[in-house]
Design a protein around this motif. Structure first.
Motif, PDB file in Angstrom:
ATOM      1  N   SER A  35       0.809  -1.439  -0.125  1.00  0.00           N
ATOM      2  CA  SER A  35      -0.066  -0.136   0.217  1.00  0.00           C
ATOM      3  C   SER A  35       0.806   1.209  -0.043  1.00  0.00           C
ATOM      4  N   ALA A  36       0.274   2.386  -0.339  1.00  0.00           N
ATOM      5  CA  ALA A  36       1.067   3.606  -0.315  1.00  0.00           C
ATOM      6  C   ALA A  36       1.599   3.922   1.039  1.00  0.00           C
ATOM      7  N   VAL A  37       1.123   3.676   2.016  1.00  0.00           N
ATOM      8  CA  VAL A  37       1.311   3.666   3.387  1.00  0.00           C
ATOM      9  C   VAL A  37       2.652   3.101   3.612  1.00  0.00           C
ATOM     10  N   GLN A  38       2.658   1.906   3.474  1.00  0.00           N
ATOM     11  CA  GLN A  38       3.736   0.732   3.660  1.00  0.00           C
ATOM     12  C   GLN A  38       5.074   1.525   3.115  1.00  0.00           C
ATOM     13  N   PHE A  39       4.599   1.722   1.658  1.00  0.00           N
ATOM     14  CA  PHE A  39       5.458   2.304   0.736  1.00  0.00           C
ATOM     15  C   PHE A  39       6.336   3.486   1.393  1.00  0.00           C
ATOM     16  N   GLN A  40       5.497   4.445   1.896  1.00  0.00           N
ATOM     17  CA  GLN A  40       6.103   5.751   2.526  1.00  0.00           C
ATOM     18  C   GLN A  40       7.097   5.372   3.392  1.00  0.00           C
TER      19      GLN A  40
END
Ligand SMILES: [Zn+2]
Length: 339
Positions: free
Chosen positions: A104-109
């Motif tokens: 997800s974008a959050v994990q990625f961030q």
């Protein structure tokens, strides 16, 4: 020559490998340079071949020794006009390529150590735009393989909105069905049948225009196509396909027997969308379908995806964050055209 066939462009097979190959922005730029000019820099302005000048503070720019004009390494790639360092882009491509499930974008961030969520979201979506090859071939076309086609509804919360109201999106898919060699370890499962390449697209409705139209954009004419007996597929024979419609496909057992592989694809897709992304909005669904297709079609070659991402990404048009949210950007569909 396809970037995937180039032995002089190594790709990392592990985290230490990645750190060794791409320690800084200059190493990433050198990789891009080699990908574009395997036989050495040739100036696009004056045509002179030879080592360019390099500016330490601007790794994405090469200056011709002869005409002194500059060439941008990132022009036409997803990285163009980005303030994000090259090494972050490479790290992002590596994460996307090496994790079979994606993130997800959050994990990625968190993984990239980025302070802004918008930056992580923007990078992810730009790389996803690179997951579609604009000139992507249609699947099928092989005498020994047939293609299963079916549609399903994805997503949509209905709680508290009354009966009959939903926000589900219709998705149509085509998958090549291949056969394992008899006697191999896995030939008992699904009668030895397994999935080849897939194509997935959002459909407006279940009309012939939408469904048969999807088949025409995704599958080679002449291919044996198996569907249920819904009228939306009835014109396939007229459109040049060897079409077999399975009667009473509403019966799950019949569907399981005659369209087993496409149902496996749908079930994988739904698990992936719900598990990793906790469901996605209809607006961005096509981008996730593209990512699923990219991963699915490269699942036997996980590390090729890294170079493929950077290579494919080169020619792809990509959205800005503002475009993504204004709704102006249309995610490329599986067959590469904008809908
Ligand atoms: Zn020049």
């Amino acid at each position: 020559m396809d970037v995937l066939d180039r032995a002089d462009l190594p790709f990392p097979e592990s985290l230490p490998d990645f750190q060794r190959l791409f320690p800084n922005d200059a190493a990433c730029a050198a990789y891009l340079e080699k990908a574009r000019w395997g036989d050495g820099f040739s100036c696009p302005h004056c045509g002179v071949v030879g080592e360019p000048f390099r500016i330490a503070t601007r790794p994405g720019v090469l200056t011709c020794r002869s005409c002194r004009r500059q060439t941008g390494l990132l022009v036409g790639t997803v990285m163009e006009r980005s303030h994000t360092p090259l090494s972050v882009w490479f790290w992002a491509a590596y994460l996307i390529a090496s994790q079979t499930q994606g993130m997800s974008a959050v994990q990625f961030q968190r993984q990239l150590g980025l302070s802004r969520y918008e930056t992580a979201f923007g990078i992810l979506h730009k790389l996803r735009a690179g997951m579609v090859r604009p000139d992507q071939d249609r699947i099928g076309g092989r005498a020994e393989e047939h293609v299963e086609v079916d549609e399903t509804y994805i997503g949509g919360r209905t709680r508290g909105e009354g009966r009959g109201i939903h926000h589900k999106t219709l998705v149509t898919a085509a998958v090549e069905v291949r056969h394992r060699e008899p006697g191999t370890a896995q030939d008992k499962r699904n009668d030895g049948r397994y999935a080849g390449r897939v194509r997935l697209s959002i459909s407006d409705d279940r009309s012939a225009e939408s469904l048969a139209g999807f088949v025409e954009s995704a599958v080679m004419p002449g291919t044996l196509v198996i569907t249920d007996d819904w009228s939306g597929y009835a014109s396939l024979r007229k459109r040049g396909y060897d079409h077999h419609a399975i009667a009473e496909c509403g019966d799950p057992e019949v569907a399981e027997e005659f369209l087993p592989i496409i149902h496996l694809v749908f079930s994988n897709l739904k698990t992936w969308l719900n598990g990793i992304h906790h469901g996605v909005s209809a607006k961005h669904l096509q981008a996730y379908l593209n990512e699923f297709t990219f991963r699915f079609n490269r699942r036997f070659y996980p590390f090729n995806a890294f170079r493929s991402l950077l290579g494919i990404a080169g020619g792809a048009e990509s959205p800005t964050f503002a475009e993504l949210y204004s709704g102006e950007w249309a995610h490329p569909t599986c067959s590469g055209y904008l809908r």
